[in-house]
Design a protein around this motif. Structure first.
Motif, PDB file in Angstrom:
ATOM      1  N   ASN A   1       0.824  -0.878  -0.024  1.00  0.00           N
ATOM      2  CA  ASN A   1       0.024  -0.063  -0.254  1.00  0.00           C
ATOM      3  C   ASN A   1       0.928   1.313  -0.043  1.00  0.00           C
ATOM      4  N   GLU A   2       1.311   1.621  -1.307  1.00  0.00           N
ATOM      5  CA  GLU A   2       2.421   2.886  -1.322  1.00  0.00           C
ATOM      6  C   GLU A   2       1.891   3.716  -2.491  1.00  0.00           C
ATOM      7  N   PRO A   3       2.173   5.023  -2.404  1.00  0.00           N
ATOM      8  CA  PRO A   3       1.795   6.139  -3.270  1.00  0.00           C
ATOM      9  C   PRO A   3       2.117   5.571  -4.658  1.00  0.00           C
ATOM     10  N   SER A   4       1.530   5.925  -5.751  1.00  0.00           N
ATOM     11  CA  SER A   4       1.819   5.796  -7.227  1.00  0.00           C
ATOM     12  C   SER A   4       2.632   6.799  -7.770  1.00  0.00           C
ATOM     13  N   VAL A   5       4.049   6.657  -7.079  1.00  0.00           N
ATOM     14  CA  VAL A   5       4.752   7.855  -7.619  1.00  0.00           C
ATOM     15  C   VAL A   5       6.302   7.189  -8.030  1.00  0.00           C
TER      16      VAL A   5
ATOM     17  N   ARG B   1      16.481   6.140 -15.187  1.00  0.00           N
ATOM     18  CA  ARG B   1      16.891   5.005 -14.397  1.00  0.00           C
ATOM     19  C   ARG B   1      16.179   5.276 -13.147  1.00  0.00           C
ATOM     20  N   VAL B   2      15.378   4.154 -12.335  1.00  0.00           N
ATOM     21  CA  VAL B   2      14.388   4.497 -11.358  1.00  0.00           C
ATOM     22  C   VAL B   2      15.429   4.675 -10.133  1.00  0.00           C
ATOM     23  N   VAL B   3      14.921   5.711  -9.434  1.00  0.00           N
ATOM     24  CA  VAL B   3      15.913   6.124  -8.222  1.00  0.00           C
ATOM     25  C   VAL B   3      15.100   5.641  -7.111  1.00  0.00           C
ATOM     26  N   ALA B   4      13.612   5.948  -6.956  1.00  0.00           N
ATOM     27  CA  ALA B   4      12.813   5.555  -5.715  1.00  0.00           C
ATOM     28  C   ALA B   4      11.361   5.188  -6.398  1.00  0.00           C
ATOM     29  N   VAL B   5      10.722   4.408  -5.634  1.00  0.00           N
ATOM     30  CA  VAL B   5       9.351   4.278  -6.098  1.00  0.00           C
ATOM     31  C   VAL B   5       8.358   4.116  -4.591  1.00  0.00           C
ATOM     32  N   GLY B   6       7.299   4.580  -4.828  1.00  0.00           N
ATOM     33  CA  GLY B   6       6.301   4.609  -3.705  1.00  0.00           C
ATOM     34  C   GLY B   6       6.591   5.421  -2.623  1.00  0.00           C
ATOM     35  N   ALA B   7       6.437   5.364  -1.357  1.00  0.00           N
ATOM     36  CA  ALA B   7       6.348   6.402  -0.406  1.00  0.00           C
ATOM     37  C   ALA B   7       7.754   7.237  -0.294  1.00  0.00           C
ATOM     38  N   GLU B   8       8.985   6.494  -0.639  1.00  0.00           N
ATOM     39  CA  GLU B   8      10.277   7.328  -0.666  1.00  0.00           C
ATOM     40  C   GLU B   8      10.062   8.072  -1.977  1.00  0.00           C
ATOM     41  N   ALA B   9       9.438   8.034  -3.109  1.00  0.00           N
ATOM     42  CA  ALA B   9       9.373   8.803  -4.135  1.00  0.00           C
ATOM     43  C   ALA B   9       8.283   9.834  -3.712  1.00  0.00           C
ATOM     44  N   LYS B  10       7.366   9.599  -3.318  1.00  0.00           N
ATOM     45  CA  LYS B  10       6.463  10.628  -2.926  1.00  0.00           C
ATOM     46  C   LYS B  10       7.215  11.773  -2.216  1.00  0.00           C
ATOM     47  N   ARG B  11       7.810  11.357  -1.181  1.00  0.00           N
ATOM     48  CA  ARG B  11       8.751  12.268  -0.322  1.00  0.00           C
ATOM     49  C   ARG B  11       9.745  13.396  -1.307  1.00  0.00           C
TER      50      ARG B  11
ATOM     51  N   LYS C   1      10.324  18.368  -4.713  1.00  0.00           N
ATOM     52  CA  LYS C   1      11.546  18.839  -3.962  1.00  0.00           C
ATOM     53  C   LYS C   1      12.769  18.243  -4.539  1.00  0.00           C
ATOM     54  N   THR C   2      12.754  17.893  -5.813  1.00  0.00           N
ATOM     55  CA  THR C   2      13.976  17.053  -6.227  1.00  0.00           C
ATOM     56  C   THR C   2      14.848  17.989  -7.090  1.00  0.00           C
ATOM     57  N   PRO C   3      16.234  17.667  -7.093  1.00  0.00           N
ATOM     58  CA  PRO C   3      17.272  18.522  -7.718  1.00  0.00           C
ATOM     59  C   PRO C   3      16.867  18.426  -9.428  1.00  0.00           C
ATOM     60  N   GLY C   4      17.639  18.990 -10.078  1.00  0.00           N
ATOM     61  CA  GLY C   4      17.237  19.103 -11.420  1.00  0.00           C
ATOM     62  C   GLY C   4      17.522  17.797 -12.207  1.00  0.00           C
ATOM     63  N   ASN C   5      18.522  16.982 -11.789  1.00  0.00           N
ATOM     64  CA  ASN C   5      18.584  15.734 -12.548  1.00  0.00           C
ATOM     65  C   ASN C   5      17.700  14.643 -12.183  1.00  0.00           C
ATOM     66  N   ILE C   6      16.886  14.882 -11.093  1.00  0.00           N
ATOM     67  CA  ILE C   6      15.786  13.776 -10.723  1.00  0.00           C
ATOM     68  C   ILE C   6      14.305  14.487 -10.843  1.00  0.00           C
ATOM     69  N   ILE C   7      13.555  13.641 -11.471  1.00  0.00           N
ATOM     70  CA  ILE C   7      11.929  13.913 -11.697  1.00  0.00           C
ATOM     71  C   ILE C   7      11.071  12.732 -10.981  1.00  0.00           C
ATOM     72  N   ALA C   8      10.426  13.405 -10.039  1.00  0.00           N
ATOM     73  CA  ALA C   8       9.415  12.627  -9.383  1.00  0.00           C
ATOM     74  C   ALA C   8       7.809  12.419 -10.171  1.00  0.00           C
ATOM     75  N   ILE C   9       7.470  11.373 -10.913  1.00  0.00           N
ATOM     76  CA  ILE C   9       6.330  11.500 -11.571  1.00  0.00           C
ATOM     77  C   ILE C   9       5.316  10.696 -11.031  1.00  0.00           C
ATOM     78  N   ARG C  10       4.180  10.806 -11.168  1.00  0.00           N
ATOM     79  CA  ARG C  10       2.879  10.046 -10.963  1.00  0.00           C
ATOM     80  C   ARG C  10       2.387   9.631 -12.396  1.00  0.00           C
ATOM     81  N   PRO C  11       2.542   8.251 -12.408  1.00  0.00           N
ATOM     82  CA  PRO C  11       2.229   7.765 -13.838  1.00  0.00           C
ATOM     83  C   PRO C  11       0.858   7.462 -14.030  1.00  0.00           C
ATOM     84  N   LEU C  12       0.012   7.693 -13.058  1.00  0.00           N
ATOM     85  CA  LEU C  12      -1.371   7.544 -13.459  1.00  0.00           C
ATOM     86  C   LEU C  12      -2.100   8.783 -13.236  1.00  0.00           C
TER      87      LEU C  12
END
Length: 344
Positions: free
Chosen positions: A32-36, A45-55, A59-70
């Protein structure tokens, strides 16, 4: 083949706009984790998934993007969705396992054929041996332990993050169903819009969600609750604090709530009289995270004149129902293959 099925895990997935839930037969809800998904810009390249990615959202630096794929209950980014499903499944399935799982995924009834195929394709790429899709309201009804195979009318209202689906179910099928692309996310956006237009304060989605959960309500209450929030002043651009109360939040939520109530009324109006009589007696069952908004069942009951019951663990119902799909349809008197042929 029968031997393979006995070894294979049946996995039910609620692929939600806000959260992804996974149910495994015999184990219950295991994810049961966020869809992020957070990915590296350029390489993806995947850096984080779920709760860690939602945080990491906003708030990410320029080289990382947090995506809600749905978005609105459907896949907006198929590649990222596949990586997300694969990650969650790898957490619960043994890596050395030889037998791939059977997956059943809850989907909104309002999605297109293209969106339907995208869901199946993502599941196959994530390692499924067999994929079935089931309408979210039917899955939610199974998960809420509604006896869907009875020759009687049952109404269910599932309010997810991106969609709201209202259905009347009898004899294992949906007699009437209506869905709108509106859910918990729209509640958050309505709060953001209200705070900006009334107070000239810009707040983020996480702050809006906190307001919704802590003091959000659909019906007037005796106690007026207050919460302090922080945001950016729309005029000066400087950080500012604001105290907001539950009356104001209820006013902000009025429009999306009204749309959901109207959808329920429309579905009731389309219901055959014999089944409508059953619903008046049995009530409307509410599931999904949006159903947890304080006072919403009470408001819907007042507006429709029909009793409203909040399901036990409403957020889990779609995943549980999807996970019990094979078991339920195997035991039902109707031929499951007929149902599947209508939905593939």
């Amino acid at each position: 083949m029968g031997f393979l099925k006995s070894l294979s895990a049946d996995i039910g997935i609620d692929l939600g706009t806000c959260n992804t839930l996974i149910y495994v037969r015999g184990k219950g809800i295991v994810v049961n984790e966020p869809s992020v998904v957070a990915v590296e810009r350029g390489t993806r390249r995947v850096v984080a998934v779920g709760a860690e990615a939602k945080r990491m959202l906003w708030k990410t630096p320029g080289n990382i993007i947090a995506i809600r794929p749905l978005k609105d209950g459907v896949i907006a980014d198929m590649d990222t969705t596949e990586k997300m499903i694969r990650y969650f499944v790898s957490k619960i399935m043994p890596r050395h396992g030889l037998i791939k799982p059977r997956m059943v995924i809850g989907i909104p009834s309002c999605i297109t054929d293209v969106e339907n195929r995208a869901v199946k394709e993502s599941a196959f790429k994530a390692g499924a041996r067999e994929v079935q899709v089931i309408e979210e309201s039917l899955a939610a009804a199974i998960g809420a332990q509604i006896p869907i195979h009875e020759p009687a009318g049952h109404m269910i209202c599932d309010i997810g993050g991106g969609t709201t689906e209202v259905s009347v179910i009898s004899l294992g099928g949906m007699v009437v169903t209506n869905a709108i692309r509106l859910g918990g996310d729209e509640f958050d956006q309505a709060i953001i819009k209200h705070v900006r237009s009334v107070h000239n304060l810009i707040i983020g989605e996480q702050t809006a969600e906190r307001l919704k959960v802590e003091i959000g309500n659909a019906s007037p209450e005796k106690n007026i609750e207050k919460v302090e929030i922080k945001g950016t002043d729309a005029i000066t651009g400087l950080p500012r604090r604001l105290e907001i109360d539950s009356v104001e939040v209820r006013e902000a939520l009025k429009d999306p709530i009204t749309q959901i109530v109207e959808e329920i009324k429309r579905t009731l109006a389309q219901t055959p009289p014999e089944l409508a009589a059953d619903i008046v007696e049995r009530g409307i069952v509410m599931t999904g995270g949006g159903a947890l908004l304080k006072g919403l069942p009470k408001l819907i009951s007042k507006e429709t004149g029909v009793p409203v019951i909040l399901a036990e663990n409403p957020m889990d119902c779609v995943a549980i129902g999807a996970g019990q799909y094979y078991e339920i349809f195997k035991d039902m008197s109707i031929d499951r293959s007929v149902y599947d042929s209508l939905n593939n």
